[in-house]
Design a protein around this motif. Structure first.
Motif, short mmCIF file in Angstrom:
data_model
loop_
_atom_site.label_atom_id
_atom_site.label_comp_id
_atom_site.label_asym_id
_atom_site.label_seq_id
_atom_site.Cartn_x
_atom_site.Cartn_y
_atom_site.Cartn_z
N ASN A 42 0.97 -1.63 3.14
CA ASN A 42 1.07 -0.22 3.38
C ASN A 42 0.17 0.80 2.86
O ASN A 42 0.68 1.66 1.84
CB ASN A 42 2.71 0.09 3.32
N SER A 43 -0.78 0.91 3.47
CA SER A 43 -1.94 1.77 2.71
C SER A 43 -1.71 3.11 2.86
O SER A 43 -2.08 3.75 2.14
CB SER A 43 -3.36 1.48 3.31
N GLU A 44 -0.86 3.64 3.87
CA GLU A 44 -0.76 5.04 3.99
C GLU A 44 0.40 5.36 3.10
O GLU A 44 0.12 6.50 2.33
CB GLU A 44 -0.32 5.26 5.54
N GLU A 45 1.36 4.73 2.90
CA GLU A 45 2.23 4.96 1.68
C GLU A 45 1.72 4.84 0.38
O GLU A 45 2.07 5.81 -0.42
CB GLU A 45 3.66 4.07 2.06
N PHE A 46 0.76 4.06 0.24
CA PHE A 46 0.22 3.79 -0.96
C PHE A 46 -0.70 5.06 -1.32
O PHE A 46 -0.67 5.72 -2.39
CB PHE A 46 -0.64 2.78 -1.02
N LEU A 47 -1.48 5.64 -0.41
CA LEU A 47 -2.32 6.83 -0.59
C LEU A 47 -1.53 8.04 -0.67
O LEU A 47 -1.71 8.87 -1.57
CB LEU A 47 -3.10 6.86 0.83
N ARG A 48 -0.30 8.16 -0.18
CA ARG A 48 0.57 9.23 -0.48
C ARG A 48 1.00 9.28 -1.97
O ARG A 48 1.45 10.47 -2.40
CB ARG A 48 1.91 9.14 0.37
N THR A 49 1.23 8.40 -2.65
CA THR A 49 1.47 8.27 -4.04
C THR A 49 0.39 8.66 -5.17
O THR A 49 0.64 8.93 -6.02
CB THR A 49 2.22 7.06 -4.42
N ARG A 50 -0.98 8.63 -4.48
CA ARG A 50 -1.83 9.06 -5.27
C ARG A 50 -2.18 10.67 -5.33
O ARG A 50 -1.85 11.36 -4.64
CB ARG A 50 -3.15 8.42 -4.85
N GLU A 51 -2.86 11.03 -6.47
CA GLU A 51 -3.03 12.43 -6.67
C GLU A 51 -4.21 12.96 -5.71
O GLU A 51 -4.81 12.13 -5.43
CB GLU A 51 -3.85 12.60 -8.06
N PRO A 52 -3.63 14.10 -5.19
CA PRO A 52 -4.84 14.96 -3.97
C PRO A 52 -6.31 14.37 -4.41
O PRO A 52 -6.96 14.26 -3.50
CB PRO A 52 -4.14 16.17 -3.91
#
Length: 432
Positions: free
Chosen positions: A319-329
């Protein structure tokens, strides 16, 4: 590198042999020339080709051969080469672990180091060479370009330095593996390869720097001699950098390393036994290599920490979308580029197969340490949103809510058989 990705390694020694040249009577430049004998020197090279990257060991072997060839007669040259080849072919390879193979080739004792484990690489080079050529910040920029699979060209006036530098960087990325074309020494007649549209890692002589920079586009040019990284269109590299937290940890640890062996000898007397001196130097290098590998592995773990929390092993998706949401902007663009690369897909396949490698062991060890520290300093309470985002929403959201989310994006060629099966914590949900 062949079509299947298998690499062949070569180590070469070049030297000059004297030959007798007899010049007969004749006329040269209008003067009478008498019959004379002159001594000429002709270049020769001996190359060892191996499937295994024993660079230092084969360098020692060729150095021993060179001692024999210098004193050998012309008629004995071929026989000396055959005897040398026969000796090397009888040397067994060490199994993975702590056991090394040592054999004698007068006047040196040669050591073949072993890989740490079955899946680990053989390390027989000095891994601190990139840290001698580049400061940690510039080295991080080179590693960031590798992780984003850019078209990269290394330059140096020393052919050997090109290979050793490139090999060291690829070892820094372990257990990630470079999936693109890899030619650390590119001959003059093969410069057209740099026009290829795909990502690659190649090395050229510094004499071709201006020509390549002017005639090719979208290249990352790395001057190993000067420690400079630039692009073919400007003197800077406008690419996303490695996340700040991981970069700061790598920089601070790299700057604390002792990279100069001479400083270790200040309090010691002059050695008279070459074998003991070489044994001491190998021990120092082995310890330094271990430190560098640990620092580089920690960098990779800090970059990709938490990837396994967004895997669905049943459907083999991430789940790349959820993973990206947890990264710093500020790190979003870096991760978006990296997640599209072949190097990350190969890494992700190993995670889906639950491969137990150096990454999984260090990630689990550091995760347990963080959990213990949090348990000692914090009272039991509801998990904060930051922790919920890092750990994945599946542990805290209801099933109805969970099913409404996007399952994840499938990646190609991930339906590999699972080679290792490990016990799964029953308290941990496996869905996304």
């Amino acid at each position: 590198t062949d079509l299947f990705g298998n690499r062949t390694h070569g180590v070469v020694v070049q030297y000059y042999r004297s030959v007798q040249s007899c010049l007969g009577d004749g006329v040269q430049n209008g003067h009478r020339r008498n019959s004379t004998k002159s001594r000429l020197y002709v270049p020769f090279a001996v190359c060892i080709i191996s499937k295994f990257p024993y660079y230092n060991a084969l360098k020692d072997c060729l150095s021993c051969l060179l001692v024999q060839l210098r004193t050998a007669r012309q008629s004995d040259f071929d026989e000396a080469i055959k005897e040398f080849s026969a000796k090397l072919s009888l040397v067994p390879l060490p199994p993975p672990g702590q056991l090394h193979v040592s054999f004698s080739l007068r006047p040196l004792q040669v050591v073949l180091p072993s890989a740490e484990d079955q899946d680990g690489p053989v390390v027989d080079i000095d891994l601190h060479l990139p840290l001698l050529c580049f400061p940690p910040t510039a080295l991080l920029l080179v590693l960031s370009c590798l992780l984003q699979e850019q078209r990269m060209v290394f330059f140096s006036s020393d052919w050997a330095r090109l290979t050793l530098f490139a090999e060291s960087l690829l070892l820094y990325l372990q257990p990630l593996s470079w999936q693109q074309p890899y030619v650390p020494v590119l001959a003059r007649g093969m410069l057209d390869f740099l026009m290829a549209p795909t990502a690659f890692l190649m090395g050229c002589h510094i004499n071709h720097f201006e020509e390549i920079a002017a005639e090719t586009e979208d290249l990352i040019l790395v001057n190993v001699d000067e420690g400079i990284v630039q692009s073919s269109w400007s003197e800077t590299v406008e690419l996303p950098t490695i996340p700040a937290a991981a970069a700061e940890c790598f920089t601070s640890r790299a700057e604390s390393l002792q990279l100069h062996y001479d400083l270790e000898l200040c309090h010691l007397g002059a050695g008279t036994d070459i074998d003991s001196l070489r044994f001491q130097r190998r021990g120092w290098q082995r310890n330094l290599n271990s430190q560098i590998q640990n620092i580089a592995l920690e960098l990779v773990v800090n970059i990709f920490r938490g990837v396994q929390d967004f895997l669905n092993h049943e459907h083999r998706v991430f789940n790349s979308e959820e993973f990206l949401r947890t990264r710093e902007p500020e790190d979003q663009l870096f991760y978006k580029k990296v997640l599209e690369t072949h190097i990350f897909h190969s890494f992700l396949r190993d995670r889906l197969n639950r491969k137990r490698d150096t990454f999984s062991r260090m990630e689990q060890m550091t995760r347990n340490q963080v959990s213990r520290n949090r348990a000692m300093t914090e009272s039991p309470r509801r998990p904060p949103m930051s922790e919920m985002s890092r750990s994945g929403y599946s542990r805290y959201t209801s099933p109805d809510r969970r099913l409404s989310k996007r399952l994840g994006a499938s990646l190609p060629n991930l339906d590999q058989p699972i080679h290792e099966v490990h016990s799964i914590n029953p308290n941990r949900s496996q869905s996304v």
